[in-house]
Design a protein around this motif. Structure first.
Motif, PDB file in Angstrom:
ATOM      1  N   TRP A  30       2.720   2.559   3.098  1.00 19.76           N
ATOM      2  CA  TRP A  30       2.944   1.493   2.107  1.00 19.76           C
ATOM      3  C   TRP A  30       1.721   0.598   1.934  1.00 19.76           C
ATOM      4  O   TRP A  30       1.471   0.073   0.831  1.00 19.76           O
ATOM      5  CB  TRP A  30       4.181   0.661   2.481  1.00 19.76           C
ATOM      6  CG  TRP A  30       5.454   1.369   2.139  1.00 19.76           C
ATOM      7  CD1 TRP A  30       6.351   1.920   3.007  1.00 19.76           C
ATOM      8  CD2 TRP A  30       5.969   1.630   0.830  1.00 19.76           C
ATOM      9  NE1 TRP A  30       7.393   2.493   2.324  1.00 19.76           N
ATOM     10  CE2 TRP A  30       7.192   2.327   0.985  1.00 19.76           C
ATOM     11  CE3 TRP A  30       5.538   1.334  -0.464  1.00 19.76           C
ATOM     12  CZ2 TRP A  30       7.957   2.746  -0.100  1.00 19.76           C
ATOM     13  CZ3 TRP A  30       6.299   1.750  -1.550  1.00 19.76           C
ATOM     14  CH2 TRP A  30       7.498   2.448  -1.353  1.00 19.76           C
ATOM     15  N   ASN A  43      -1.277   1.525   1.824  1.00 17.09           N
ATOM     16  CA  ASN A  43      -2.143   2.166   0.854  1.00 17.09           C
ATOM     17  C   ASN A  43      -1.566   2.131  -0.556  1.00 17.09           C
ATOM     18  O   ASN A  43      -2.321   2.032  -1.521  1.00 17.09           O
ATOM     19  CB  ASN A  43      -2.440   3.612   1.260  1.00 17.09           C
ATOM     20  CG  ASN A  43      -3.753   3.724   1.999  1.00 17.09           C
ATOM     21  OD1 ASN A  43      -4.801   3.879   1.388  1.00 17.09           O
ATOM     22  ND2 ASN A  43      -3.709   3.596   3.316  1.00 17.09           N
ATOM     23  N   VAL A  44      -0.250   2.212  -0.676  1.00 15.25           N
ATOM     24  CA  VAL A  44       0.349   2.082  -2.009  1.00 15.25           C
ATOM     25  C   VAL A  44      -0.022   0.720  -2.593  1.00 15.25           C
ATOM     26  O   VAL A  44      -0.473   0.605  -3.743  1.00 15.25           O
ATOM     27  CB  VAL A  44       1.884   2.255  -1.946  1.00 15.25           C
ATOM     28  CG1 VAL A  44       2.515   1.935  -3.299  1.00 15.25           C
ATOM     29  CG2 VAL A  44       2.259   3.664  -1.502  1.00 15.25           C
ATOM     30  N   GLY A  87      -2.663   0.079  -5.685  1.00 16.31           N
ATOM     31  CA  GLY A  87      -2.187  -0.608  -6.885  1.00 16.31           C
ATOM     32  C   GLY A  87      -3.056  -1.801  -7.237  1.00 16.31           C
ATOM     33  O   GLY A  87      -3.457  -1.987  -8.395  1.00 16.31           O
ATOM     34  N   ILE A  97      -2.578   6.323  -5.190  1.00 16.70           N
ATOM     35  CA  ILE A  97      -1.237   5.728  -5.256  1.00 16.70           C
ATOM     36  C   ILE A  97      -0.191   6.831  -5.432  1.00 16.70           C
ATOM     37  O   ILE A  97       0.873   6.802  -4.796  1.00 16.70           O
ATOM     38  CB  ILE A  97      -1.142   4.649  -6.365  1.00 16.70           C
ATOM     39  CG1 ILE A  97       0.044   3.716  -6.089  1.00 16.70           C
ATOM     40  CG2 ILE A  97      -1.023   5.237  -7.754  1.00 16.70           C
ATOM     41  CD1 ILE A  97       0.055   2.464  -6.969  1.00 16.70           C
ATOM     42  N   TYR A 112       0.230   8.586  -1.969  1.00 12.91           N
ATOM     43  CA  TYR A 112       0.995   7.865  -0.956  1.00 12.91           C
ATOM     44  C   TYR A 112       2.467   7.731  -1.338  1.00 12.91           C
ATOM     45  O   TYR A 112       3.329   7.729  -0.459  1.00 12.91           O
ATOM     46  CB  TYR A 112       0.342   6.511  -0.655  1.00 12.91           C
ATOM     47  CG  TYR A 112      -0.819   6.662   0.321  1.00 12.91           C
ATOM     48  CD1 TYR A 112      -0.567   6.784   1.688  1.00 12.91           C
ATOM     49  CD2 TYR A 112      -2.131   6.733  -0.100  1.00 12.91           C
ATOM     50  CE1 TYR A 112      -1.609   6.950   2.597  1.00 12.91           C
ATOM     51  CE2 TYR A 112      -3.189   6.906   0.788  1.00 12.91           C
ATOM     52  CZ  TYR A 112      -2.918   7.005   2.139  1.00 12.91           C
ATOM     53  OH  TYR A 112      -3.933   7.186   3.034  1.00 12.91           O
ATOM     54  N   VAL A 113       2.778   7.613  -2.629  1.00 15.26           N
ATOM     55  CA  VAL A 113       4.195   7.622  -3.014  1.00 15.26           C
ATOM     56  C   VAL A 113       4.804   8.991  -2.685  1.00 15.26           C
ATOM     57  O   VAL A 113       5.938   9.081  -2.225  1.00 15.26           O
ATOM     58  CB  VAL A 113       4.375   7.265  -4.512  1.00 15.26           C
ATOM     59  CG1 VAL A 113       5.829   7.419  -4.935  1.00 15.26           C
ATOM     60  CG2 VAL A 113       3.913   5.840  -4.781  1.00 15.26           C
TER      61      VAL A 113
END
Lengths: 279, 279, 279
Positions: free
Chosen positions: B39, B41-42, B46, B79, B82-83
């Motif tokens: 998270w 990295n998300v 972003g 992004i 990582y999602v």
């Protein structure tokens, strides 16, 4: 910790996956709506290939030929894509996560569509960009953002662990789409003006923008999103969009290029001829 | 020889794979160390996307825009990557082979990292190469060897039949890396000297070389190799390297390009302008 | 409708797939014919890499270097491909559909071959095209049609739901091949004439055309088609074709380039130097 090798012999090990392809094949074959949505595209893609080969045979200039090959690749990728769907090879059976309208149910997911859009849509953008007289940076932007859009669309369709994360991927995919739209609506029109291809570019760009907006709308309304449409209707929706955005688009583009080769046959803006030196 | 269709109905056929994604998702969500490594990295990706869009808005020259888009793609790919990991879509559960420190145990393997590095690391090299004023042959070398490195790294992580062959793939991946290092350390510095971008290129190259060396070291020490580090720590290691080698790297690059557009805005060495004719 | 999460714990969920890789690995290792067909290529690819690195070290011009790197990538991709096959990572166990000579039987399918051809064969075409002095449109045609050929060949090998659709994909793959042949036999010979590389281009083109025709013939005769040849013999067939079409081809090409660098070292027809402006 489990023993390294299970007692199961090799024979049944891949049986579940194997059975699935054959069973998905049967399930598709027995659903007339779904099945016809796929075969209609196999037939139209095949017809388009023959027509486009005939239409492009007399092209001479490098740029016109490049547009032609990129355009011809659209139905070529498409026929392979739809045969893959018909065979069940690129169709999965997914259990939708809690929160989804079909939560816990198994749904046929033709994920191969997303995979092959990754290959075919860059060809559409390449052809449009060459028509507009794009430079390298704008073409690179359009193509990479388009690939990002398709790959994250594939992810949106395949996530089954969380309903929320399906929509997160949908939003990421739409963000990539916005970048593609920016190139189509802001960057390339100015280039096309300069290149003297404004009229045909404008027509094809409008067709592309309107039809491509249909895909995320269909995703949201169809089985993958709110499930207001069933599997067969969703599939016909995508198939109809493909017919218009791919074969009709390509036909209009090639007809114009064949009749106006001189307009696109000049200096290649990607090739670093004298026009490049002015940048 | 088994009967073509097993008696099993369609319903349970993909259940194992389906169950896995949801269960991996739960397992990641319940592991605070692992979960936070993803998270973080998300969130940072972003933030980087928004920042980079703002930083690049005023760029004018084609080469500066190309560097900007390539750099912007790094957090965009990240992004999505990582999602994908958080959702469990690109995380597998592998049983390690005999000889491995965790032989016979099942280990969470976030193989999606390797897949997305295949897409994001070429963008870093493209941006660096454009900054240095690379020619086509050197850029082609750097990018293809980099893709080879990532794909064989993916294979190294996914082989579960033989401990030896995991390390064979590791060595092949490192051989590709040596080719990338050769371009970074020998070829491009001379180009950057000629292009007058030596200072910033030197800084970013050092950052890249040092951080990229961290990935194979982490592979060897982490769960995939000698397993001296556990899954969560290994994941934080990769996440920290990604933060530095991707967002911090990209920020430094874009800040310089925005402030020195004239230095990179000249003739594009890939574009065949007058500088090409001198080759 | 099934419950969202089955009672089965995580542990056994991927066991079938896991077991398969280890079991395929054992099955390959215990089949001397099959195993030797793979290891022979690992050894020859490794030797080729070392030899080609040595042969190309003194090249100076950009185009010669580009040919060299593209050629070097052929054994690099190959060694990774064959290690993947040996490990079982890219080998599946497929149940052939009704109508196939081995209907209902499980067959080892080394599908990794097709996947890696997608990466290695474009390098062969790039090297040949640069040697012939191709323009962008012809190179784009050759490479995209070649990728189409390999991907649909992969699909032909993986379809297990319908014997007919296996052959439909085979025919689509052959149609892509015809487009590649057109560039090789009609377009590039004229370019090579103009570039003064006619003799060596002719030799390498003949070698490529004859050997590449062997692949679809072997597909038809081997396990994937009419099954007149067994798994080991089919595999040796592909391996022998790979040895000739990849390492021997690459050696002849590099030997010529090293001895005649001046002939290919001129203006790069893809680079938009003065020769481009004359198009």
């Amino acid at each position: 910790m489990i023993p390294y090798k299970t007692a199961a012999a090799l024979v049944p090990s891949l049986a579940p996956l194997q059975a699935t392809q054959a069973e998905v094949f049967d399930r598709i074959a027995s659903d007339v709506v779904l099945s016809s949505s796929l075969w209609a595209n196999v037939a139209l893609a095949g017809f388009s290939i023959l027509l486009f080969v005939a239409m492009g045979r007399s092209l001479q200039s490098e740029r016109a030929k490049l547009i032609w090959v990129a355009t011809l690749l659209v139905p070529l990728v498409s026929i392979a894509s739809y045969v893959g769907l018909v065979s069940g090879l690129t169709v999965g059976v997914l259990t939708m996560p809690p929160g989804h309208p079909l939560a816990g149910q198994e749904v046929l997911q033709p994920w191969g569509r997303y995979l092959t859009w990754t290959l075919s849509t860059p060809m559409i953008l390449l052809a449009l960009g060459l028509l507009a007289g794009t430079d390298r940076a704008k073409l690179f932007t359009a193509v990479t953002m388009d690939v990002g859009m398709c790959v994250t669309g594939l992810a949106a369709a395949l996530v089954t662990s969380s309903y929320l994360l399906r929509w997160v991927f949908f939003v990421i995919s739409c963000a990539f789409f916005v970048a593609v739209l920016y190139v189509l609506l802001v960057e390339w029109p100015a280039d096309a003006q300069a290149a003297g291809t404004s009229e045909i570019f404008g027509t094809l760009r409008n067709l592309t923008v309107v039809l491509w907006l249909g895909y995320p709308i269909l995703w949201a309304l169809g089985v993958e999103g709110f499930a207001l449409l069933d599997v067969g209707v969703t599939s016909w929706g995508y198939s109809a969009l493909d017919i218009l955005a791919k074969y009709v688009f390509a036909f209009l583009l090639l007809r114009w290029v064949a009749a106006n080769e001189r307009s696109v046959g000049g200096a290649d803006p990607l090739g670093g001829t004298t026009t490049m030196a002015d940048d």
